[in-house]
Write an enzyme that holds these catalytic residues in place. Structure first.
Site, short mmCIF file in Angstrom:
data_model
loop_
_atom_site.label_atom_id
_atom_site.label_comp_id
_atom_site.label_asym_id
_atom_site.label_seq_id
_atom_site.Cartn_x
_atom_site.Cartn_y
_atom_site.Cartn_z
N PRO A 117 51.86 2.27 11.19
CA PRO A 117 51.65 1.53 11.86
C PRO A 117 51.25 0.51 12.70
CG PRO A 117 53.92 0.94 11.95
CD PRO A 117 53.60 1.91 11.25
N THR A 119 50.98 -2.60 13.40
CA THR A 119 52.11 -3.22 14.18
C THR A 119 53.57 -3.16 15.11
OG1 THR A 119 53.14 -3.38 12.00
CG2 THR A 119 51.58 -5.28 12.32
N GLY A 198 50.25 -0.99 5.09
CA GLY A 198 49.98 -2.83 3.34
C GLY A 198 50.18 -1.90 2.34
N GLY A 216 56.96 -2.01 4.41
CA GLY A 216 56.08 -2.57 5.52
C GLY A 216 54.90 -3.44 4.62
N CYS A 253 56.87 -6.58 9.70
CA CYS A 253 56.81 -6.67 8.79
C CYS A 253 57.94 -7.54 7.89
CB CYS A 253 56.52 -5.17 7.26
SG CYS A 253 58.15 -4.40 8.50
#
Length: 297
Positions: A117, A119, A198, A216, A253
């Site tokens: 991800p 993030t 996501g 996540g 997340c």
């Protein structure tokens, strides 16, 4: 509409998978001591503060997400991953249940496709490769396009460490120019998919035809029940909520997404949250937030 992969990209992907399978044959021969040593070496190479600080800063610069100060602290999660890894057996006989006549043997799954991800562009591949090595697996990472430079820099640091330890660099690889269609092709060629991101990413992994673990989606719900019934407990829980929501600007997340508070402790806990710095919206502000955050029923 997603672009189709080119013959050159397919050739590149097939080459990566072939190298991964060659590395898998080698790591499958390692004993427990060798595996644990390799896990420690990989963790040490990225936990080093000078290394991790640069990766954390570059991740924020490249993605525009998170906070450099608290993202640097995420290296502590790798320490916890390593601690948990070293406590477990993962080679040969890992469990015996004599009364049932059961003996469990650990067997590598093979090549893992990891969807990384935006993030956590470094924490995810670093943590997953430690677990992969522990299980004598290999991993190919597909970075998020907005974080590909930082993710591949982290991967290359790990590859250099593997070589210094006499292990194949291709225990971990990263796609340099990732795309949705290329990631889909990667998943089809691997033995297991780990999708961190996501909902669309996780859904794609579950639809790949390959065993998959998805996580996540975020917006975690935290329940404050009626055992949180003293000022001390409420202060501690409110502090943890604040830390969770503020760490890395709440981009991870796993941060607290919403709270469900038992009516018996509601007033006291809300007061504790405000004391920690929370902002309590009035009715007009709450209605404006609802209009932005939720669709009409």
């Amino acid at each position: 509409m997603a672009k189709e992969v080119t013959p050159e990209q397919i050739e590149m992907l097939d080459g990566m998978v072939a190298k991964a399978r060659a590395a898998a044959e080698i790591i499958a021969t390692y004993d427990q001591e060798r595996v644990d040593r390799l896990c420690q070496a990989v963790a040490a190479s990225v936990i080093d503060m000078k290394v991790w600080a640069n990766l954390a800063d570059e991740a924020v610069d490249e993605t525009g997400l998170g906070d450099k100060v608290t993202k640097r602290n995420k290296r502590n999660k790798l320490k916890l991953i390593l601690r948990d890894c070293l406590r477990q057996k993962s080679v040969g006989v890992i469990e015996e249940i004599p009364e049932k006549g059961i003996v469990k043997y650990a067997k590598p799954v093979g090549v893992i496709a990891s969807l990384v991800p935006t993030t956590n562009p470094c924490l995810t591949p670093a943590g997953q490769v430690i677990y992969a090595i522990k299980a004598r697996d290999v991993i190919i990472c597909s970075p998020h396009p907005r974080a590909k430079k930082t993710t591949n820099k982290c991967i290359n640091i790990i590859r250099e460490t593997l070589v210094r330890e006499g292990a194949p660099a291709d225990i971990i690889q990263g796609i340099e120019e990732p795309s949705i269609t290329l990631t889909q092709e990667l998943m089809k060629r691997c033995d297991l998919v780990i999708a961190t991101g996501g909902r669309p990413m996780v859904k794609s992994a579950y639809s790949s035809g390959v065993p998959a673990y998805g996580s996540g989606a975020g917006n975690a719900t935290v329940i404050i029940d009626n055992t949180c019934n003293t000022p001390e407990r409420q202060a501690e829980a409110a502090m943890n909520t604040r830390i969770s929501k503020c760490s890395d600007f709440g981009s991870g997340c796993s941060c607290d997404g919403n709270l469900i508070i038992h009516e018996d402790v509601y007033d006291g806990f809300v007061a504790a949250l405000v004391k920690e710095g929370a902002y309590l919206a009035n009715e007009e502000e709450a209605e404006k937030l609802k209009a932005v955050m939720w669709d009409e029923a």
